[in-house]
Design an enzyme around this catalytic site. Sequence first.
Site, PDB file in Angstrom:
ATOM      1  N   ASP A 143      -3.190  -1.571  55.143  1.00 46.20           N
ATOM      2  CA  ASP A 143      -2.814  -0.955  56.412  1.00 46.20           C
ATOM      3  C   ASP A 143      -3.247   0.502  56.561  1.00 46.20           C
ATOM      4  O   ASP A 143      -2.720   1.220  57.404  1.00 46.20           O
ATOM      5  CB  ASP A 143      -1.290  -1.057  56.592  1.00 46.20           C
ATOM      6  CG  ASP A 143      -0.869  -0.809  58.033  1.00 46.20           C
ATOM      7  OD1 ASP A 143      -1.675  -1.062  58.934  1.00 46.20           O
ATOM      8  OD2 ASP A 143       0.263  -0.335  58.238  1.00 46.20           O
ATOM      9  N   CYS A 197       3.150 -22.201  67.511  1.00 48.03           N
ATOM     10  CA  CYS A 197       4.137 -21.620  68.428  1.00 48.03           C
ATOM     11  C   CYS A 197       4.586 -22.620  69.487  1.00 48.03           C
ATOM     12  O   CYS A 197       5.707 -22.501  70.004  1.00 48.03           O
ATOM     13  CB  CYS A 197       3.554 -20.383  69.123  1.00 48.03           C
ATOM     14  SG  CYS A 197       3.435 -18.939  68.043  1.00 48.03           S
ATOM     15  N   CYS A 200       7.254 -22.329  72.818  1.00 44.97           N
ATOM     16  CA  CYS A 200       8.277 -21.297  72.607  1.00 44.97           C
ATOM     17  C   CYS A 200       7.844 -19.959  73.207  1.00 44.97           C
ATOM     18  O   CYS A 200       6.703 -19.538  73.061  1.00 44.97           O
ATOM     19  CB  CYS A 200       8.547 -21.134  71.115  1.00 44.97           C
ATOM     20  SG  CYS A 200       9.796 -19.881  70.723  1.00 44.97           S
ATOM     21  N   CYS A 207      11.399  -8.972  74.552  1.00 45.47           N
ATOM     22  CA  CYS A 207      10.889  -7.598  74.530  1.00 45.47           C
ATOM     23  C   CYS A 207      11.593  -6.736  75.576  1.00 45.47           C
ATOM     24  O   CYS A 207      11.530  -7.028  76.774  1.00 45.47           O
ATOM     25  CB  CYS A 207       9.381  -7.587  74.774  1.00 45.47           C
ATOM     26  SG  CYS A 207       8.679  -5.914  74.701  1.00 45.47           S
ATOM     27  N   CYS A 250      10.874  -1.521  66.137  1.00 46.49           N
ATOM     28  CA  CYS A 250      11.662  -2.521  66.851  1.00 46.49           C
ATOM     29  C   CYS A 250      11.414  -3.872  66.196  1.00 46.49           C
ATOM     30  O   CYS A 250      10.275  -4.224  65.897  1.00 46.49           O
ATOM     31  CB  CYS A 250      11.251  -2.556  68.318  1.00 46.49           C
ATOM     32  SG  CYS A 250      12.121  -3.792  69.319  1.00 46.49           S
ATOM     33  N   CYS A 253      11.144  -8.896  68.743  1.00 48.21           N
ATOM     34  CA  CYS A 253      10.251 -10.048  68.892  1.00 48.21           C
ATOM     35  C   CYS A 253      10.063 -10.791  67.577  1.00 48.21           C
ATOM     36  O   CYS A 253       9.785 -11.990  67.561  1.00 48.21           O
ATOM     37  CB  CYS A 253       8.898  -9.622  69.482  1.00 48.21           C
ATOM     38  SG  CYS A 253       7.884  -8.592  68.411  1.00 48.21           S
ATOM     39  N   CYS A 257      12.176 -15.109  66.306  1.00 41.57           N
ATOM     40  CA  CYS A 257      11.244 -16.194  66.007  1.00 41.57           C
ATOM     41  C   CYS A 257      11.953 -17.348  65.292  1.00 41.57           C
ATOM     42  O   CYS A 257      12.573 -17.150  64.238  1.00 41.57           O
ATOM     43  CB  CYS A 257      10.093 -15.684  65.139  1.00 41.57           C
ATOM     44  SG  CYS A 257       8.881 -16.971  64.706  1.00 41.57           S
TER      45      CYS A 257
END
Length: 354
Positions: A143, A197, A200, A207, A250, A253, A257
Site C-alpha cells: 500500500d 455479490c 445485494c 453509505c 469509515c 460499507c 457485507c
Amino acid sequence: MVNERATLTGSQAITRKIEEKARALGFASVGFTTAAEDPLRTQRLEEWLGEGRHGSMEWMENRLHHRRSPQGLWPEAKSVIALGMSYAPALDPMALDEEGERARISVYAQGRDYHDVVKKRLKALARWLVEHEPDSELKVFVDTAPVMEKPLGEASGIGWQGKHTNLVSGEHGSWLFLGAIYTTLELETSQPHRDQCGTCRACLDSCPTDAFPGPYTLDARRCISYLTIEHKGPIAEEFRKPLGNRIYGCDDCLAVCPWNKFASEAYTASEFLPRAELTAPRLAELLALDDAGFRRLFSGSPIKRIGRDRFVRNCLYAAGNSGEAGLLDQIEPLTHDPDPVVADAAAWAKAQLA
C-alpha cells in the site's frame, strides 16, 4: 529424506510451497497471477481518473504508467504473489453509531500499523523464497507504491472486488489487508475469482454520503475515509453532518457485507487486535490533544500520519454532531487555534451545539 530445495522444481511445486510458507507466516489468503498488463483493468483505472473521482490524490494520476501493470513498475517481473492478512473484528464496527460523546475509529486503525506488520511478514516470505530460488529476484509492496492490490487480488483468486470496490473473500469477508510480491519467477497462475455479490446492495445503500455513483464505482471525493484521512482542508458542509462520530475512516460499507458471516477473528494477527483506548474513545479527551499528546497516543498507529491538526478537525465535526453541550468547554479554545482549518471546524461545532 527429500531435500526441500530439491522439491522446489516446476511452477506447480513452487506455488504449493509458497502457499504453505505464506500460511505458516500468518497470511490468510495467497494466490498467483501474471505480471502482464490487463487491458480492461487499465481502461477502468483511466476512466476513473478521467472523471476526477480520485479527488486530491494526485499520486494516483502522476504514476498511472506504473499502475497499468506490475511490469509497468518493474519490467522484469513475470509473476505476482498476492497475499491477504485478516483483521476481522470481534466487535460490531457500527456499535457506537448512536453514542455521540464517543468517537468511531475504523477497525483497521485500532491496532498496530498494518503497513509495518504486513511488510514484516512479506519480507520473511521473500527471504525464504530467495533461499530456495537464489536465481530469482523480487520486490515486496504494502500500500505504499503504485500497485493495484485489489484487482491483483481478484486476478489471483483470493477474492473479488465487491460493489463497494473493496476486495471480498468468501472465507474472510471484507476484512483483508493486502500485500504483493513481484517476482521474476514464472509461477503457475491461480483461477481469477468470480464475482459473488449477486443482487445485494447492502454496501451501496449503507453509505452515509452516497459515495457510490453505481455498483463497483467509488467517488472518493464523497467517501468518509477519503474526507477524514486524505482531504487536507475544511470538509464541505454537506458532508459534515453525515460524518456523524466517525473521526478516522469509515467501516459501514464493509461491515454490512453478508460475506462477513464467514469471517473469523481467529485468523486475525495479534498486532491487529484493538488497543483499548481506541475502541470507544471519548471526544472530550481527543479534543484536548496537543501535537505532543497526539504523537504519544498514536505512536505505532496509522492514524499518526494525518497529524494532530487534521485529526482534531475530524473530532470537532464529530463534536458538532454529538448533541453534547458539555463539549463546548473543549471546543471554545479551539476556535482560536493557530490552524485555520481547526478554528473553522471549532466554530462550526460550536454553532451546532449552541
